[in-house]
Scaffold this active site. Sequence first.
Site, PDB file in Angstrom:
ATOM      1  N   VAL A 195      -3.766  -4.219  -4.303  1.00 21.22           N
ATOM      2  CA  VAL A 195      -4.998  -3.696  -3.709  1.00 21.22           C
ATOM      3  C   VAL A 195      -6.198  -4.480  -4.231  1.00 21.22           C
ATOM      4  O   VAL A 195      -7.115  -4.832  -3.477  1.00 21.22           O
ATOM      5  CB  VAL A 195      -5.170  -2.192  -4.028  1.00 21.22           C
ATOM      6  CG1 VAL A 195      -6.555  -1.697  -3.590  1.00 21.22           C
ATOM      7  CG2 VAL A 195      -4.080  -1.376  -3.337  1.00 21.22           C
ATOM      8  N   HIS A 196      -6.188  -4.758  -5.531  1.00 21.76           N
ATOM      9  CA  HIS A 196      -7.260  -5.534  -6.164  1.00 21.76           C
ATOM     10  C   HIS A 196      -7.394  -6.914  -5.511  1.00 21.76           C
ATOM     11  O   HIS A 196      -8.508  -7.371  -5.218  1.00 21.76           O
ATOM     12  CB  HIS A 196      -6.943  -5.671  -7.652  1.00 21.76           C
ATOM     13  CG  HIS A 196      -7.940  -6.481  -8.423  1.00 21.76           C
ATOM     14  ND1 HIS A 196      -9.262  -6.134  -8.545  1.00 21.76           N
ATOM     15  CD2 HIS A 196      -7.806  -7.649  -9.120  1.00 21.76           C
ATOM     16  CE1 HIS A 196      -9.906  -7.034  -9.280  1.00 21.76           C
ATOM     17  NE2 HIS A 196      -9.035  -7.967  -9.627  1.00 21.76           N
ATOM     18  N   ILE A 197      -6.262  -7.572  -5.270  1.00 20.31           N
ATOM     19  CA  ILE A 197      -6.268  -8.890  -4.632  1.00 20.31           C
ATOM     20  C   ILE A 197      -6.817  -8.795  -3.214  1.00 20.31           C
ATOM     21  O   ILE A 197      -7.649  -9.609  -2.794  1.00 20.31           O
ATOM     22  CB  ILE A 197      -4.841  -9.484  -4.620  1.00 20.31           C
ATOM     23  CG1 ILE A 197      -4.383  -9.784  -6.049  1.00 20.31           C
ATOM     24  CG2 ILE A 197      -4.798 -10.763  -3.768  1.00 20.31           C
ATOM     25  CD1 ILE A 197      -2.916 -10.163  -6.151  1.00 20.31           C
TER      26      ILE A 197
END
Length: 210
Positions: free
Chosen positions: A165-167
């Site tokens: 999700v961060h990416i």
Amino acid sequence: MSKILRTKFIDRACHWTVVICFFFVAVSGVALFFPSLQWLTQTFGTPQMGRILHPFFGVFIFLMLMVMFVRFVHHNIPDKQDLPWIKGIVEVLKGNEHKVADVGKYNAGQKMMFWTIMSMISLLLATGIVIWRPWFAHYFPIPLIRWCLLIHATSAVVLILAILVHIYMAFWVKGSITGMIEGKVSRRWAKKHHPRWYREVEAAEKKQQP
């Protein structure tokens, strides 16, 4: 238009070091839990090396993240100014974050990501020590080891999903990756995505002026 410093070199170095090491640990960890994917341990050379180096790299990631924790925690303390961002999540997802929240250096989503990563890596370290053969596992009863294996695997899945999700969010918010590679962002980007932080930067710059 001049750019402003978003991320210092030491923080960028820690971040990208963790990214590289996390890739090796995540891939080798998946291989350990799924024998059919044992070929993934070739990232460490051989399956044997993958099993040996996986926990050592995991401890290294934990230490690096603790450095980042100390440096970033004061920016990630939840406060009441995060509520408008959460309540306006639909507008945020539409790209209208600046219309619903006066965001500081990090928004509510980034803060949640920060605490998720830090809590999961702590669980992974604690459970990893219990199941770490041949160094520590023999000190603990079998039932505890089995529970720790389950918690370790679950924490790893949660952490991997959080990182994905961060990416995705880093690519979704154009300019974010540049800020973590070069360390600087445009004033326009800062004013749109983190207006409160941008005002703080401007105020600090004015104070430094003769």
